[in-house]
Design a protein around this motif. Structure first.
Motif, mmCIF file in Angstrom:
data_model
loop_
_atom_site.group_PDB
_atom_site.id
_atom_site.type_symbol
_atom_site.label_atom_id
_atom_site.label_comp_id
_atom_site.label_asym_id
_atom_site.label_seq_id
_atom_site.Cartn_x
_atom_site.Cartn_y
_atom_site.Cartn_z
ATOM 1 N N LEU A 66 32.354 11.280 28.332
ATOM 2 C CA LEU A 66 32.872 10.056 27.719
ATOM 3 C C LEU A 66 33.844 10.394 26.599
ATOM 4 O O LEU A 66 34.965 9.883 26.544
ATOM 5 N N VAL A 67 33.417 11.279 25.701
ATOM 6 C CA VAL A 67 34.294 11.614 24.570
ATOM 7 C C VAL A 67 35.534 12.372 25.063
ATOM 8 O O VAL A 67 36.649 12.126 24.609
ATOM 9 N N GLY A 68 35.345 13.253 26.033
ATOM 10 C CA GLY A 68 36.486 13.990 26.581
ATOM 11 C C GLY A 68 37.529 13.056 27.164
ATOM 12 O O GLY A 68 38.733 13.242 26.991
ATOM 13 N N LYS A 69 37.035 12.031 27.845
ATOM 14 C CA LYS A 69 37.911 11.025 28.432
ATOM 15 C C LYS A 69 38.686 10.293 27.335
ATOM 16 O O LYS A 69 39.899 10.101 27.437
ATOM 17 N N ILE A 70 37.969 9.920 26.282
ATOM 18 C CA ILE A 70 38.639 9.184 25.203
ATOM 19 C C ILE A 70 39.655 10.080 24.498
ATOM 20 O O ILE A 70 40.698 9.606 24.051
ATOM 21 N N LEU A 71 39.361 11.381 24.423
ATOM 22 C CA LEU A 71 40.346 12.292 23.829
ATOM 23 C C LEU A 71 41.659 12.224 24.612
ATOM 24 O O LEU A 71 42.748 12.212 24.030
ATOM 25 N N CYS A 72 41.542 12.152 25.949
ATOM 26 C CA CYS A 72 42.748 12.043 26.774
ATOM 27 C C CYS A 72 43.473 10.724 26.500
ATOM 28 O O CYS A 72 44.701 10.675 26.407
ATOM 29 N N TYR A 73 42.691 9.650 26.384
ATOM 30 C CA TYR A 73 43.306 8.365 26.052
ATOM 31 C C TYR A 73 44.012 8.445 24.698
ATOM 32 O O TYR A 73 45.093 7.896 24.508
ATOM 33 N N ALA A 74 43.369 9.140 23.761
ATOM 34 C CA ALA A 74 43.958 9.239 22.417
ATOM 35 C C ALA A 74 45.298 9.979 22.467
ATOM 36 O O ALA A 74 46.228 9.644 21.740
ATOM 37 N N ILE A 75 45.391 10.980 23.345
ATOM 38 C CA ILE A 75 46.673 11.683 23.492
ATOM 39 C C ILE A 75 47.750 10.689 23.929
ATOM 40 O O ILE A 75 48.859 10.672 23.393
ATOM 41 N N CYS A 76 47.402 9.834 24.902
ATOM 42 C CA CYS A 76 48.360 8.818 25.353
ATOM 43 C C CYS A 76 48.736 7.879 24.219
ATOM 44 O O CYS A 76 49.898 7.482 24.089
ATOM 45 N N ALA A 77 47.731 7.509 23.426
ATOM 46 C CA ALA A 77 48.001 6.566 22.339
ATOM 47 C C ALA A 77 49.008 7.168 21.353
ATOM 48 O O ALA A 77 49.924 6.487 20.903
ATOM 49 N N VAL A 78 48.848 8.451 21.051
ATOM 50 C CA VAL A 78 49.791 9.098 20.139
ATOM 51 C C VAL A 78 51.184 9.126 20.772
ATOM 52 O O VAL A 78 52.193 8.821 20.125
ATOM 53 N N ALA A 79 51.233 9.448 22.075
ATOM 54 C CA ALA A 79 52.526 9.504 22.770
ATOM 55 C C ALA A 79 53.192 8.131 22.772
ATOM 56 O O ALA A 79 54.403 8.016 22.574
ATOM 57 N N LEU A 80 52.393 7.098 22.988
ATOM 58 C CA LEU A 80 52.954 5.749 23.007
ATOM 59 C C LEU A 80 53.423 5.344 21.612
ATOM 60 O O LEU A 80 54.449 4.690 21.447
ATOM 61 N N ASP A 81 52.670 5.766 20.612
ATOM 62 C CA ASP A 81 53.061 5.441 19.238
ATOM 63 C C ASP A 81 54.411 6.075 18.890
ATOM 64 O O ASP A 81 55.212 5.497 18.166
ATOM 65 N N LEU A 82 54.651 7.253 19.440
ATOM 66 C CA LEU A 82 55.925 7.916 19.169
ATOM 67 C C LEU A 82 57.095 7.040 19.616
ATOM 68 O O LEU A 82 58.075 6.882 18.886
ATOM 69 N N VAL A 83 56.996 6.457 20.800
ATOM 70 C CA VAL A 83 58.118 5.629 21.255
ATOM 71 C C VAL A 83 58.055 4.199 20.718
ATOM 72 O O VAL A 83 59.083 3.603 20.416
ATOM 73 N N TRP A 84 56.866 3.665 20.586
ATOM 74 C CA TRP A 84 56.775 2.264 20.158
ATOM 75 C C TRP A 84 56.819 2.158 18.634
ATOM 76 O O TRP A 84 57.645 1.457 18.055
ATOM 77 N N GLY A 85 55.923 2.877 17.976
ATOM 78 C CA GLY A 85 55.830 2.774 16.524
ATOM 79 C C GLY A 85 57.069 3.309 15.825
ATOM 80 O O GLY A 85 57.499 2.753 14.821
ATOM 81 N N TYR A 86 57.628 4.378 16.334
ATOM 82 C CA TYR A 86 58.739 5.000 15.625
ATOM 83 C C TYR A 86 60.101 4.641 16.183
ATOM 84 O O TYR A 86 61.071 4.572 15.448
ATOM 85 N N CYS A 87 60.167 4.428 17.509
ATOM 86 C CA CYS A 87 61.492 4.159 18.087
ATOM 87 C C CYS A 87 61.643 2.707 18.533
ATOM 88 O O CYS A 87 62.704 2.295 18.961
ATOM 89 N N GLY A 88 60.580 1.936 18.419
ATOM 90 C CA GLY A 88 60.685 0.517 18.745
ATOM 91 C C GLY A 88 60.743 0.198 20.231
ATOM 92 O O GLY A 88 61.036 -0.921 20.613
ATOM 93 N N ILE A 89 60.468 1.190 21.079
ATOM 94 C CA ILE A 89 60.475 0.938 22.518
ATOM 95 C C ILE A 89 59.047 0.618 22.949
ATOM 96 O O ILE A 89 58.203 1.505 22.986
ATOM 97 N N LEU A 90 58.796 -0.643 23.256
ATOM 98 C CA LEU A 90 57.447 -1.021 23.685
ATOM 99 C C LEU A 90 57.328 -0.787 25.180
ATOM 100 O O LEU A 90 57.836 -1.564 25.987
#
Ligand SMILES: Nc1ncnc2c1ncn2[C@@H]1O[C@H](COP(=O)(O)OP(=O)(O)O)[C@@H](O)[C@H]1O
Ligand SMILES: [Mg+2]
Lengths: 380, 297
Positions: A66-90
């Motif tokens: 379960l935690v390993g799976k969420i770690l993978c999700y967290a990687i995606c969340a950081v990647a998405l934040d890079l484009v959405w949070g910083y570059c404004g691409i949702l």
């Protein structure tokens, strides 16, 4: 050196040092990273492998996965934040890159089953079932782990690059871009649902046996995958933090806030967007590749629009544009999800919607914003 | 304001694909300027802008239409290198559209737009035109609100602006000095760490002009720079423009007649996308058509 911490007299502030003012991490940040690494690489393996079964310290394989799976999700969340949070691409299609990374490693895992499938054939069961006699051309070399590992990076990367190249060149922005990314993942899902696409149709890939010769369900393998996921997350966080505190990061946020001004300053926003966009997709692909061996299945439902939207909710919940916040968001939302799916699975989507509305209304800067506000307004 | 020493290793801001020697022919031949006078040792900018015929910016027969409406109608205009030109005209005359055309934001339906003798601006996009040396201030002040004042200038600073160069970019000390000097020029030296979004309107206007100075363009286009400024700030800006005169070619679009009287050499009156009159402010003021369509109202 520590120019950030003190309100400097104006005269000094105006001079030279302003450039090295943004540090990679604060001391607190480095400490947190150090603790995380020790937890991931030492404590968890000890709890999962050494602590005796039944003791309070023992980590079950359920919890580990379960935690390993969420770690993978967290990687995606950081990647998405890079484009959405910083570059404004949702992006409402990052689930596609995640799934493609998963499928790429899944091809290797299918090949690694060997003759241990139900039909004892050279081919994966689903191909036997379709009465195929040989692997289609695009399955070539997929019995080599490193080739598939390369695909994990290349397939999402090339797709994102080509998509981004045309989208950014045509200056497609905002909600239009979001809708197209959503359409892209939806179209891919329909394609992968088809049996003759050659990726197992709606069942996808499953029943894996081994990875690099190790039993995929052995506790040791699970621990290894967990550690790898955790360290990847830490690495991705450091990489993204490095980028957003560099001048590139400042240009990228400037593009988010005033793109035309950036162009008239002489920067080509296309190139900057394309870089962060492609990088983000590649990171998601890697996350998908770490995820699939842990959960033991990949199918087209990973490409469903809902999955991509959930990623956005993790980021929004944790705090957009903070990198660390989305990690928290991924954990909070997914832990809530696993509790919910045990108690009242049919209400999960309502609850998810409620989280999103609540965060948008009451926590515009997410959970991280809550702490920043408490501490008196955040960074100077 | 003095230009900082430019060390030889300072990166040249070259748009890829632009011929570096685009100005060489003019450089060797000398030439005739627009009025037929011989120019001594014809000047070619180091950046490759060939101003051997004195003219640095040149529009001829430019037409832009939006759904049939001609915002620019056969517009022709030429700016000499180092000139300070004021452009006036009623709202909707096409002043902003003209700047859009020059900076590559809007493609003209027809007509020529040249930087120097050789660079056809209609063939380039905004970033490469900016890199070639045209800086622009918007009508509505546009700064990076979530960045500090210092970062705004850092981003604008003349530098290598390709994406991979920015990953590991560290400012050299002469570049830091340049930012410091711009900061004192625009009177924001005490605000370096403030977010630009927290500045007053007048401060934002000045910051945006500071960004242009940091960019160090050959041609400066200012769209209504004193709008929303106090009288004092307006006078300061007039003073600043006076110090820039000759170092940059400047085109100012303005409504404020006192400000124009303060700074102007030559005034162009734009009306319905076309040049109505050109000359000194007094000449233009005496022109009957101008009085009718613009001043007299
Ligand atoms: N993007 C556009 N689409 C349609 N009409 C436009 C556009 N931009 C400008 N216009 C029109 O062109 C005319 C000239 O506008 P503008 O150049 O902004 O005038 P000025 O700056 O002199 O006030 C105006 O009538 C305006 O409505
Ligand atoms: Mg205007």
């Amino acid at each position: 050196m520590n120019a950030t911490t003190l309100p400097l007299p104006v005269a000094t502030a105006a001079l030279g040092t302003a450039d090295d003012r943004v540090r990679l991490f604060s001391r607190l940040g480095w400490t947190a990273i150090g603790i995380a690494v020790v937890l991931i690489a030492v404590v968890v393996p000890l709890m999962a492998l050494v602590a005796p079964d039944g003791s309070a310290l023992h980590l079950s394989s359920y919890a580990l996965t379960l935690v390993g799976k969420i770690l993978c999700y967290a990687i995606c969340a950081v990647a998405l934040d890079l484009v959405w949070g910083y570059c404004g691409i949702l992006s409402l299609g990052h689930g596609l890159f995640f799934a493609l990374g998963g499928y790429a490693i899944g091809m290797y895992l299918m090949r690694a089953i060997g003759h241990d499938g139900v039909y004892k054939s050279d081919l994966p069961d689903f191909m036997v079932f379709l009465d195929w006699k040989a692997y289609p051309w695009y399955w070539a070399f997929t019995d080599h782990f490193w080739y598939c590992a390369l695909l994990v990076v290349l397939v999402p990367g090339v797709l994102a690059f080509v998509f981004g190249y045309f989208a950014f060149r045509s200056r497609i922005k905002g909600v239009y871009l979001s809708i197209i990314t959503q359409a892209l993942t939806y179209a891919a899902m329909l394609l992968f649902f088809r049996n003759d696409t050659g990726f197992g149709g709606n069942n996808g890939f499953t029943d894996f046996k081994r990875i690099l010769g190790f039993d995929i369900y052995a506790q040791g393998t699970r621990v290894a995958l967990f550690v790898l996921s955790g360290l990847t997350l830490v690495g991705v966080l450091i990489l993204c933090r490095y980028l957003v505190t560099s001048k590139l990061g400042r240009v990228v946020t400037a593009i988010r806030d005033a793109e035309s001004r950036v162009m008239f300053c002489g920067y080509d926003p296309k190139a900057f967007k394309l870089f962060v966009w492609t990088l983000s997709a590649v990171i998601c692909g890697i996350a998908g590749a770490l995820y699939v061996p842990q959960v033991g299945i990949i199918n087209p439902s990973e490409m469903a629009p809902q999955n991509s939207i959930e990623m956005v909710i993790w980021v929004a919940t944790g705090g957009r544009g903070t990198l660390f916040g989305p990690v928290i968001g991924a954990f909070v939302v997914n832990l809530a999800k696993s509790v919910f799916t045990m108690i009242a699975p049919e209400y999960w989507l309502f609850f998810l919607g409620a989280i999103f509305v609540g965060v948008t209304l009451f926590l515009p800067q997410g959970i991280v914003g809550l702490f920043r506000r408490r501490r008196g307004g955040g960074a100077a | 304001m003095s230009r900082p020493p430019q060390p030889p290793e300072a990166p040249l801001d070259w748009a890829p694909g632009l011929p570096r020697d685009s100005g060489v022919a003019g450089a060797t031949s000398g030439g005739l300027d627009a009025r037929g006078g011989v120019i001594e040792g014809a000047r070619v900018a180091p950046e490759g802008i060939d101003t051997s015929h004195t003219v640095i910016l040149y529009l001829e027969g430019v037409t832009v239409s939006f759904d049939g409406f001609k915002a620019l109608n056969d517009l022709s205009l030429a700016l000499d290198d180092g000139e300070l030109r004021c452009v006036i005209g009623p709202n909707g005359a096409g002043k902003t559209t003209m700047m859009d055309v020059i900076t590559g934001k809007t493609r003209p339906d027809s007509g020529k737009v040249f930087l120097g003798q050789t660079i056809d601006l209609t063939k380039h996009d905004e970033p490469s035109i900016a890199t070639m040396g045209i800086g622009r201030k918007f009508q509505k002040p546009t700064v990076f609100e979530k960045h500090t004042v210092w970062e705004n200038l850092e981003l604008a600073l003349k530098n290598d602006k390709r994406w991979w160069q920015s990953i590991n970019s560290k400012l050299k000390s002469w570049q830091q000095d340049r930012i410091a000097s711009v900061l004192s020029t625009i009177g924001l030296a005490g605000e370096t760490r403030r977010l630009a979004g927290l500045l007053s309107h007048g401060q934002k206007q000045r910051l945006e002009i500071g960004m242009l100075l940091a960019q160090d363009p050959r041609v400066l286009l200012l769209d209504e720079p004193v709008a929303g400024m106090t009288d004092e700030e307006t006078a300061e800006l007039a003073g600043l423009l006076a110090t820039l005169r000759g170092k940059h070619t400047i085109m100012v679009v303005e409504h404020d007649m006192d400000f124009i009287a303060d700074i102007s050499e030559k005034v162009t009156v734009l009306h319905e996308g076309h040049v109505l009159a050109e000359g000194t402010l007094d000449e233009v003021k005496a022109n009957e058509t101008v009085v009718e369509v613009y001043l007299g109202r």
